[in-house]
Scaffold this motif. Structure first.
Motif, PDB file in Angstrom:
ATOM      1  N   GLN B  77       0.832  -1.211   0.000  1.00 40.21           N
ATOM      2  CA  GLN B  77       0.000   0.000   0.000  1.00 40.21           C
ATOM      3  C   GLN B  77       0.862   1.254   0.000  1.00 40.21           C
ATOM      4  N   GLU B  78       1.844   1.280   0.924  1.00 40.77           N
ATOM      5  CA  GLU B  78       2.706   2.458   1.029  1.00 40.77           C
ATOM      6  C   GLU B  78       3.472   2.677  -0.259  1.00 40.77           C
ATOM      7  N   ALA B  79       4.061   1.579  -0.765  1.00 42.20           N
ATOM      8  CA  ALA B  79       4.903   1.711  -1.947  1.00 42.20           C
ATOM      9  C   ALA B  79       4.087   2.218  -3.124  1.00 42.20           C
ATOM     10  N   PHE B  80       2.887   1.659  -3.325  1.00 41.49           N
ATOM     11  CA  PHE B  80       2.118   2.062  -4.488  1.00 41.49           C
ATOM     12  C   PHE B  80       1.564   3.468  -4.341  1.00 41.49           C
ATOM     13  N   GLY B  81       1.182   3.842  -3.115  1.00 39.40           N
ATOM     14  CA  GLY B  81       0.744   5.216  -2.894  1.00 39.40           C
ATOM     15  C   GLY B  81       1.804   6.201  -3.356  1.00 39.40           C
ATOM     16  N   GLY B  82       3.032   6.002  -2.843  1.00 41.00           N
ATOM     17  CA  GLY B  82       4.119   6.904  -3.204  1.00 41.00           C
ATOM     18  C   GLY B  82       4.466   6.823  -4.671  1.00 41.00           C
ATOM     19  N   TYR B  83       4.450   5.600  -5.206  1.00 42.25           N
ATOM     20  CA  TYR B  83       4.855   5.376  -6.592  1.00 42.25           C
ATOM     21  C   TYR B  83       3.914   6.102  -7.555  1.00 42.25           C
ATOM     22  N   PRO B 119      16.634  10.630  -0.316  1.00 42.35           N
ATOM     23  CA  PRO B 119      15.298  10.638   0.296  1.00 42.35           C
ATOM     24  C   PRO B 119      15.337  10.204   1.755  1.00 42.35           C
ATOM     25  N   VAL B 120      16.293   9.318   2.071  1.00 42.35           N
ATOM     26  CA  VAL B 120      16.394   8.839   3.452  1.00 42.35           C
ATOM     27  C   VAL B 120      16.597  10.003   4.418  1.00 42.35           C
ATOM     28  N   ALA B 121      17.311  11.058   3.950  1.00 43.98           N
ATOM     29  CA  ALA B 121      17.608  12.190   4.826  1.00 43.98           C
ATOM     30  C   ALA B 121      16.349  12.948   5.222  1.00 43.98           C
ATOM     31  N   ILE B 138       4.507   7.658   2.665  1.00 39.50           N
ATOM     32  CA  ILE B 138       4.198   7.916   1.261  1.00 39.50           C
ATOM     33  C   ILE B 138       5.007   9.110   0.760  1.00 39.50           C
ATOM     34  N   PHE B 139       5.188  10.109   1.630  1.00 36.84           N
ATOM     35  CA  PHE B 139       5.974  11.286   1.237  1.00 36.84           C
ATOM     36  C   PHE B 139       7.410  10.897   0.903  1.00 36.84           C
ATOM     37  N   ILE B 140       8.042  10.075   1.770  1.00 39.47           N
ATOM     38  CA  ILE B 140       9.430   9.648   1.528  1.00 39.47           C
ATOM     39  C   ILE B 140       9.518   8.882   0.207  1.00 39.47           C
ATOM     40  N   ILE B 141       8.576   7.952   0.014  1.00 40.82           N
ATOM     41  CA  ILE B 141       8.617   7.109  -1.175  1.00 40.82           C
ATOM     42  C   ILE B 141       8.381   7.966  -2.419  1.00 40.82           C
ATOM     43  N   ALA B 198      11.905   3.992 -11.105  1.00 41.84           N
ATOM     44  CA  ALA B 198      11.209   4.618  -9.989  1.00 41.84           C
ATOM     45  C   ALA B 198      10.709   3.555  -9.026  1.00 41.84           C
ATOM     46  N   LEU B 199      10.258   2.428  -9.567  1.00 47.43           N
ATOM     47  CA  LEU B 199       9.770   1.377  -8.687  1.00 47.43           C
ATOM     48  C   LEU B 199      10.884   0.876  -7.784  1.00 47.43           C
ATOM     49  N   ALA B 200      12.072   0.651  -8.365  1.00 47.08           N
ATOM     50  CA  ALA B 200      13.195   0.178  -7.553  1.00 47.08           C
ATOM     51  C   ALA B 200      13.524   1.202  -6.473  1.00 47.08           C
ATOM     52  N   CYS B 201      13.528   2.484  -6.840  1.00 46.49           N
ATOM     53  CA  CYS B 201      13.820   3.530  -5.855  1.00 46.49           C
ATOM     54  C   CYS B 201      12.777   3.529  -4.757  1.00 46.49           C
ATOM     55  N   CYS B 202      11.501   3.445  -5.154  1.00 47.72           N
ATOM     56  CA  CYS B 202      10.425   3.459  -4.169  1.00 47.72           C
ATOM     57  C   CYS B 202      10.577   2.315  -3.194  1.00 47.72           C
ATOM     58  N   TRP B 203      10.905   1.166  -3.727  1.00 46.90           N
ATOM     59  CA  TRP B 203      10.982  -0.025  -2.889  1.00 46.90           C
ATOM     60  C   TRP B 203      12.123   0.099  -1.888  1.00 46.90           C
ATOM     61  N   THR B 204      13.292   0.631  -2.339  1.00 50.17           N
ATOM     62  CA  THR B 204      14.421   0.852  -1.433  1.00 50.17           C
ATOM     63  C   THR B 204      14.027   1.809  -0.315  1.00 50.17           C
ATOM     64  N   ASN B 205      13.374   2.911  -0.710  1.00 45.87           N
ATOM     65  CA  ASN B 205      13.044   3.925   0.278  1.00 45.87           C
ATOM     66  C   ASN B 205      11.975   3.451   1.233  1.00 45.87           C
ATOM     67  N   LEU B 206      11.127   2.561   0.745  1.00 50.17           N
ATOM     68  CA  LEU B 206      10.118   1.989   1.620  1.00 50.17           C
ATOM     69  C   LEU B 206      10.772   1.298   2.800  1.00 50.17           C
TER      70      LEU B 206
END
Lengths: 292, 265
Positions: B77-83, B119-121, B138-141, B198-206
Motif C-alpha cells: 500500500q505504502e509503496a504504491f501510494g508513493g509510486y 530521500p532517506v535524509a 508515502i511522502f518519503i517514497i 522509480a519502482l526500484a527507488c520506491c521499494w528501497t526507500n520503503l
C-alpha cells in the motif's frame, strides 16, 4: 521560441544529424526578459526560499517552532556546528567520517564488481555461475541488509562499509556487464578483419567501448552509496552526517536536521562532480548527451 | 537443394546445468555453515529454519504482532501510494521541463536543490511533519520516485529527433501541437524506463522509511527480527522484500511490453 526574431544559426553535427543552434538576437522586450532562462531561475530560487521562510514563520505545518527552521537559522546552526563539537567532532569531522565510509565502500565495490562484470560478459561459463546468484540477491534493497549487518558486525565501521559495498556492487556490476554486451558487433568485425586475436578484441574494443557505461554505473553507485551511508548512520552511529540529523531529530531542532541534509547534498554533489571530471579525463570519446 | 541450411545453435550442456548447480551450492553451503556452527545461529539462520518460519508466519501473530501477508500488504500500500503520486507529478513535470522553456526555467533550480538530497535524509523531517503514519512514508517514497521520473521524462523529450521538430514547424504546427503529438510519443520508451527505475527507488526507500519509523510492514519485520535477535525473521523479511519487489517489477515489465508493442527501443 519567437520565430520572428532574426536568427543566426550555427550548426554542429552529431553522427550524421545536423543540429541547429539558434541564437536569437531580437529587440529587447518585456516578453523576452520574462522568458529569459536566468530571470526564471532567479525567480524560482527566490520564490523557493521565500516560501520556505513563510512556511517556517507562519506555523502552517504545525504548532510550535520545532517543525521547520527558517533558512538563516539553518546557516547559523551550521556555523555553530563548525565551531562547537558534537560528540567530540566538529562539522568537518562528521563530514570526513561519512566521506571516508563512502570512499572505502565505493572503492571496494568498484574494484570487485567492475572486473567481475567484465569477466561475466566475456566468459559465458563465469556468467552461468555468477548470474543466478546475482539475480537472487539483486532485488533486495541494500538498506534491508542493515539489520543483518548489525547482527554480523556490530554497530562499528565494518557494518556501514558492508552496506555501502552491497549497495554499490549492483549498479557497478550490471553496467560493466551490459557495457560489454551492448558493444556494436561491427567493431569486432573490424578488429577481426584487421587480423586481430581475441586478446586484441578485448583490449581495443571491449574495454574502451564499455567505459562510458561503466562510468554511468559508478555515478549511480555513488548516489546509492550516499543513501546507504546515511541510512546506516541513521540507524546506529556515533559520527557522520546521519548522526547530526538523528541528533537534530532527538533534540527537536529542525535547523540541525536541515543543516545535515544540506551538507550531505553538497557532499554528494561534490563527489558526483569529481567522478564526472575523472570520466572526461579518462574517456574523452564519450559522446556528450544533452540532458540532466 | 535449398540455398541455406537452418543454423542450429546449441548451448553446451554445462551452460544449462551450471546456473542450477551454483544456486544449489549456495543454499547447501549456507545450510551447512549454519548447521555445523561455523557461523553461530544468533547471526544467521539456516534456509530450512527460514522456510519453517515462512509457513509459520501465515498463522502465527507472535512475536511482531502481525501476519506475514498483513506486513506485505501494508508495505505494498505504502509503496504504491508513493509510486503513483511520483508518476502523476514527476512525468508531466519532466515532459513539460523538456519542452517548455518557462517550465524548465522555473522548475530546474528547485529540482537541482532537491535532487542530491537522499530521500532517506528526509525521514526525520517527515516524522516532525506527519508523524509515523502512512502519509509520512508515502511522502518519503514519493520523493524517492520523483527524481528518476523527472529525469527520464526530461531526457526523453530532449532526445526527440530535431529533424522531426523542424519538419513539424515547417508545416506550421504550434508549440503545443509539437509537444503533444511529437515529443510525448517519442519520449514514451524513456518514460517506461522510468517506471522500472522509480519502482526500484520506491521499494528501497520503503524499507528505509519502515526501518526508522513504523509499526507494521516488511521493513518493520526486519527491524523487529534484529531487536529480538531472531536472524530467521531478518532473513525472511529480506527475502520477502526482494521477492515482492521482483514480482512487481515483472508485472510492470509485462504491462510495458503490452502497451509499447510496436515501438522500437
Amino acid at each position: 521560441m519567437s520565430q520572428e526574431a532574426t536568427c543566426s544559426a550555427a550548426s554542429s553535427s552529431i553522427a550524421n544529424e545536423t543540429v541547429g543552434q539558434v541564437v536569437d538576437r531580437g529587440p529587447i522586450s518585456l516578453g523576452r526578459i520574462l522568458t529569459n532562462r536566468w530571470f526564471l531561475h532567479t525567480v524560482s530560487i527566490v520564490a523557493f526560499f521565500w516560501l520556505w521562510d513563510w512556511l517556517a514563520r507562519s506555523n502552517v505545518l504545525g504548532a510550535g517552532s520545532s517543525v521547520l527552521a527558517r533558512p538563516h537559522e539553518v546557516l547559523e546552526q551550521l556555523a555553530v556546528l563548525t565551531r562547537e563539537e558534537l560528540a567530540e567532532l566538529t562539522l568537518w569531522g562528521h563530514v570526513w567520517a561519512s566521506t571516508q565510509r563512502v570512499v572505502i565502500g565505493f572503492s571496494i565495490a568498484a574494484a570487485i564488481a567492475v572486473p567481475l562484470g567484465l569477466f561475466m560478459a566475456l566468459n559465458r561459463y563465469v556468467n552461468a555461475i555468477v548470474k543466478p546468484l546475482f539475480d537472487l540477491l539483486k532485488p533486495m534493497p541494500p538498506i534491508s541488509w542493515i539489520s543483518i549487518s548489525i547482527l554480523w558486525f556490530g554497530i562499528g565501521e565494518t557494518s556501514k562499509v558492508f552496506i555501502i559495498v552491497l549497495g554499490t556492487f549492483v549498479p557497478c556490476l550490471l553496467n560493466a556487464y551490459n557495457g560489454v554486451r551492448l558493444v556494436e558487433p561491427e567493431l569486432y568485425d573490424v578488429v577481426r578483419m584487421l587480423g586481430g586475436k581475441r586478446r586484441d578484441e578485448i583490449l581495443h574494443v571491449c574495454f574502451p567501448a564499455s567505459f562510458p557505461a561503466i562510468f554511468a554505473g559508478l555515478q549511480i553507485s555513488l548516489s546509492i552509496a550516499w543513501t546507504c551511508v546515511l541510512a546506516a548512520e541513521l540507524v546506529s552511529a556515533r559520527s557522520g552526517m546521519g548522526y547530526i540529523i538523528v541528533q537534530g531529530m532527538n533534540l527537536s531542532q529542525p535547523a540541525m536536521v536541515i543543516g545535515g541534509m544540506a551538507v550531505i547534498a553538497a557532499a554528494a554533489w561534490g563527489t558526483t562532480l569529481l567522478v564526472t571530471a575523472l570520466e572526461r579525463k579518462l574517456c574523452p570519446w564519450k559522446r556528450k548527451i544533452v540532458g540532466l | 537443394m535449398t540455398a541455406y541450411r537452418e543454423v542450429v545453435v546449441r548451448t553446451p550442456l554445462a551452460l544449462k546445468i551450471l546456473p542450477i548447480v551454483s544456486v544449489a551450492t549456495f543454499f547447501i553451503a549456507w545450510e551447512i555453515v549454519v548447521r555445523t556452527g561455523v557461523v553461530p545461529d544468533t547471526m544467521l539462520a539456516a534456509p530450512t529454519t527460514v522456510t519453517q518460519l515462512l509457513f509459520d508466519k501465515f498463522t502465527n501473530m507472535d512475536p511482531d504482532g502481525a501476519l506475514l501477508h498483513q506486513h506485505a500488504w501494508v508495505s505494498i500500500q505504502e509503496a504504491f501510494g508513493g509510486y503513483f503520486l511520483a508518476l502523476a507529478v514527476g512525468l508531466p513535470l519532466g515532459l513539460a521541463m523538456g519542452w517548455f522553456n518557462v517550465a524548465e526555467g522555473l522548475a530546474r533550480p528547485i529540482f537541482e536543490i532537491i535532487r542530491p538530497i537522499p530521500p532517506v535524509a528526509w525521514i526525520p523531517l517527515t516524522i516532525f511533519w506527519f508523524g509515523i503514519g502512512l502519509p509520512g512514508k508515502i511522502f518519503i517514497i514519493w520523493l524517492g520516485g520523483l527524481v528518476p521520473c523527472v529525469i527520464n521524462a526530461y531526457v526523453g523529450v530532449k532526445m526527440t529527433n530535431p529533424t522531426l521538430i523542424q519538419m513539424a514547424r515547417t508545416y506550421g504546427a504550434s508549440d503545443w501541437q509539437i509537444f503533444r503529438q511529437l515529443c510525448i510519443p517519442s519520449a514514451l520508451p524513456m518514460v517506461f524506463g522510468a517506471l522500472q527505475i522509480a519502482l526500484a527507488c520506491c521499494w528501497t526507500n520503503l524499507v528505509a522509511a519502515e526501518l526508522l519509523a513504523a509499526d507494521a510492514g516488511l521493513g518493520f519485520m526486519i527491524t523487529m527480527g534484529r531487536r529480538l535477535a531472531m536472524p530467521e525473521m531478518v532473513v525472511l523479511g529480506m527475502f520477502m522484500v526482494g521477492l515482492t519487489g521482483a514480482f512487481i517489477g515483472v508485472i510492470i515489465d509485462r504491462v510495458e511490453k503490452r502497451l509499447l508493442a510496436g515501438i522500437r527501443r
